[in-house]
Write a protein that holds these residues in place. Structure first.
Motif, mmCIF file in Angstrom:
data_model
loop_
_atom_site.group_PDB
_atom_site.id
_atom_site.type_symbol
_atom_site.label_atom_id
_atom_site.label_comp_id
_atom_site.label_asym_id
_atom_site.label_seq_id
_atom_site.Cartn_x
_atom_site.Cartn_y
_atom_site.Cartn_z
ATOM 1 N N PRO A 93 -58.658 18.783 93.672
ATOM 2 C CA PRO A 93 -59.473 18.750 94.905
ATOM 3 C C PRO A 93 -60.794 19.496 94.699
ATOM 4 C CG PRO A 93 -57.730 20.381 95.106
ATOM 5 C CD PRO A 93 -57.523 19.713 93.777
ATOM 6 N N PRO A 94 -61.924 18.872 95.058
ATOM 7 C CA PRO A 94 -63.209 19.581 94.935
ATOM 8 C C PRO A 94 -63.240 20.799 95.849
ATOM 9 C CG PRO A 94 -63.512 17.252 95.516
ATOM 10 C CD PRO A 94 -62.064 17.531 95.649
ATOM 11 N N SER A 95 -62.520 20.710 96.982
ATOM 12 C CA SER A 95 -62.396 21.863 97.884
ATOM 13 C C SER A 95 -61.082 21.727 98.626
ATOM 14 C CB SER A 95 -63.571 21.902 98.860
ATOM 15 O OG SER A 95 -63.539 20.733 99.662
ATOM 16 N N GLY A 96 -60.618 22.819 99.199
ATOM 17 C CA GLY A 96 -59.372 22.811 99.964
ATOM 18 C C GLY A 96 -58.169 22.616 99.072
ATOM 19 N N ASP A 130 -40.052 20.934 99.345
ATOM 20 C CA ASP A 130 -38.654 20.509 99.187
ATOM 21 C C ASP A 130 -38.547 19.020 98.893
ATOM 22 O OD1 ASP A 130 -37.833 23.033 99.586
ATOM 23 O OD2 ASP A 130 -37.396 22.797 101.732
ATOM 24 N N ASP A 131 -39.584 18.267 99.274
ATOM 25 C CA ASP A 131 -39.494 16.808 99.094
ATOM 26 C C ASP A 131 -40.185 16.311 97.820
ATOM 27 O OD1 ASP A 131 -41.937 17.521 100.069
ATOM 28 O OD2 ASP A 131 -42.120 15.859 101.487
ATOM 29 N N GLY A 132 -40.346 17.222 96.811
ATOM 30 C CA GLY A 132 -40.784 16.742 95.504
ATOM 31 C C GLY A 132 -42.279 16.682 95.290
ATOM 32 N N PHE A 133 -43.036 17.478 96.018
ATOM 33 C CA PHE A 133 -44.473 17.525 95.804
ATOM 34 C C PHE A 133 -44.912 18.928 95.349
ATOM 35 C CE2 PHE A 133 -43.925 13.770 98.297
ATOM 36 C CZ PHE A 133 -44.959 12.918 97.918
ATOM 37 N N VAL A 134 -46.152 18.999 94.845
ATOM 38 C CA VAL A 134 -46.730 20.301 94.524
ATOM 39 C C VAL A 134 -48.098 20.366 95.193
ATOM 40 C CG1 VAL A 134 -47.676 19.473 92.309
ATOM 41 C CG2 VAL A 134 -47.339 21.925 92.670
ATOM 42 N N ILE A 135 -48.393 21.535 95.775
ATOM 43 C CA ILE A 135 -49.693 21.709 96.444
ATOM 44 C C ILE A 135 -50.558 22.598 95.548
ATOM 45 C CG2 ILE A 135 -50.881 22.570 98.520
ATOM 46 C CD1 ILE A 135 -48.096 22.166 99.968
ATOM 47 N N ILE A 136 -51.770 22.078 95.265
ATOM 48 C CA ILE A 136 -52.702 22.846 94.424
ATOM 49 C C ILE A 136 -53.998 23.062 95.189
ATOM 50 C CG2 ILE A 136 -51.716 22.017 92.248
ATOM 51 C CD1 ILE A 136 -54.083 20.033 92.095
ATOM 52 N N ASP A 137 -54.821 24.001 94.705
ATOM 53 C CA ASP A 137 -56.082 24.242 95.403
ATOM 54 C C ASP A 137 -57.285 23.941 94.487
ATOM 55 O OD1 ASP A 137 -56.280 26.418 93.770
ATOM 56 O OD2 ASP A 137 -55.512 27.836 95.254
#
Ligand code: AMP
Ligand code: MG
Length: 423
Positions: A82-85, A136-143
């Motif tokens: 993500p370019p931001s957020g 829990d549903d198989g995703f990863v959040i990155i910044d």
């Protein structure tokens, strides 16, 4: 070889003598006269420790040989950052070290990846797990703090195929064993071991187990020499004690030189005894007796018998060690095929007065410590006599006092040559 300042009768009493060689000059002459051994042998990695590389080691492979992760985390495509957020990517599999993920990684997808695992070719960023949040549903959040190439180790980043990794003359240490193994190489070609034969001379010398009569002492020099030579990994030929008698010395020297690259004797070089050693050496080899402007250690005799380099060290136990480390060891390193090692001298603050007269280099025995504010401090052993072997045993350095220096007062900075490094 021509020598302009050879003096036939060494004399230990005078402090300054215009006919003395400096330590530096003596070392140059010593090194000039010897050549490395020519024999080469192939050794398995582990047995090559302490040996000297004779044929350069060249890597046939890239290290690493595959693009791999420097971290535990998530491998993603740079175009999905993500370019931001923040951004959520689907985690579709896992790559372990030695177990690659073999499917495609598509748009907005990521895989879990372990350190050393192959980074899939579609991906080019590894986000460390501490910077990622899984759902829990198989995703990863990155910044937005990541960039292309981060935590990805490139092919050949450590070593590129075709590079000469270990050069001729390199002394093999623990890191080198691992380095050679990392190239998949099983054997390394090293110079054969140098062979060093030595004996002690002296009618007063007795072996351990014998009873000492008045005036007799136990022979210690052969044990000290054994220790110093063993550290260098040379082949040791101990020829025992030889009486102060011309024929005995003669046959011992001939026997010693027959199978050796270097012959070392101790004792028998003071004025009263020097003549017969010198006489014998003149007959069977080439000999130079020098006064070297050093203490302890004068006189030093050096030369050659047949193909063997010859050192006649003084008899005093401390002199044996000082002359060994200043002259014999560098000479032996050259014979072993090793590149000369830089001499490490530290500056340390003298903790006590150091008695010294100008006109010669002195190697005093010292104990080096760190002072309260981190500076090196050196305290010299109280008894600096050349017969006091316990001063070497207690010490951890030589305090090297230059030719010109006189007495050193406490607090002055002096040069110190430490006995040990860490490898
Ligand atoms: P030298 O050089 O033969 O005159 O010996 C000088 C001093 O060193 C004398 O006190 C000898 O007794 C002593 N010394 C000579 N050789 C040895 C040895 N192998 N072990 C212990 N002390 C020795
Ligand atoms: Mg003697």
């Amino acid at each position: 070889m021509q020598h302009d300042r050879i003096v036939a009768e060494p004399n230990c009493d005078d402090d300054y003598d215009a006919n003395s060689l400096t330590c530096d000059e003596a070392l140059v002459r010593i090194l000039d006269a010897v050549r490395p051994v020519s024999g080469i042998e192939a050794l398995a990695i582990r047995t090559s420790l302490g040996r000297v590389i004779a044929v350069p080691v060249v890597s046939a492979i890239n290290v690493p040989s595959h693009v791999n992760s420097a971290m535990d985390g998530f491998a993603v495509r740079a175009q999905d950052l993500p370019p931001s957020g923040q951004k959520k990517l689907q985690v579709i599999g896992t790559a372990f070290a030695g177990q690659p993920y073999r499917e495609q990684v598509g748009e907005n997808q990521a895989i879990r990846i372990m350190t050393g695992a192959v980074v899939p070719s579609e991906t080019n960023v590894v986000i460390m797990q501490e910077h990622a949040q899984t759902t829990d549903d198989g995703f990863v959040i990155i910044d937005d703090r990541h960039k292309a190439g981060q935590n990805v180790r490139a092919v050949g980043e450590d070593i590129t195929a075709g590079t000469e990794i270990l050069h001729r003359g390199h002394l093999i240490g623990p890191a080198d064993l691992g380095l050679i193994a990392s190239l998949g190489i099983a054997e390394v070609e090293v110079y054969r071991k140098a062979r060093v034969a030595f004996f002690s001379t002296g009618d007063e010398l007795r072996g351990i187990g014998e009873t000492l009569e008045l005036g007799q002492i136990y022979d210690s020099n052969r044990y000290t020499l054994h220790g110093m030579l063993a550290r260098l990994g040379v082949e040791i030929i101990d020829l025992g004690v030889v009486r102060d008698e011309r024929d005995a010395v003669r046959s011992a020297l001939i026997e010693a030189a027959a199978g050796a690259d270097m012959v070392i004797t101790s004792g028998g070089v003071s004025v009263g005894e020097a003549d017969y050693i010198k006489g014998v050496l003149k007959e069977i080899g080439e000999v130079r007796f020098w006064k070297v402007a050093m203490k302890p250690g004068r006189p030093l005799s050096y030369g050659a018998i047949d193909k063997a380099a010859f050192f006649g060290l003084p008899g005093n136990p401390v002199s044996v060690m000082v002359t060994f480390y200043q002259f014999v060891q560098p000479c032996l390193m050259k014979i072993m095929g090793a590149k000369p090692r830089p001499q490490i001298l530290l500056k340390a603050k003298a903790a006590n007065t150091l008695k010294k007269r100008p006109g010669r280099v002195e190697y005093q025995r010292g104990i080096l410590t760190r002072g309260d504010s981190g500076e090196f401090v050196v305290q010299t052993e109280a008894d600096q006599g050349s017969g006091i072997l316990s001063s070497m045993s207690n010490a951890n350095c030589f305090v090297v006092l230059s030719m010109d220096s006189g007495q050193i007062e406490p607090g002055a900075l002096v040069d110190v040559q430490p006995f040990f490094g860490i490898m």
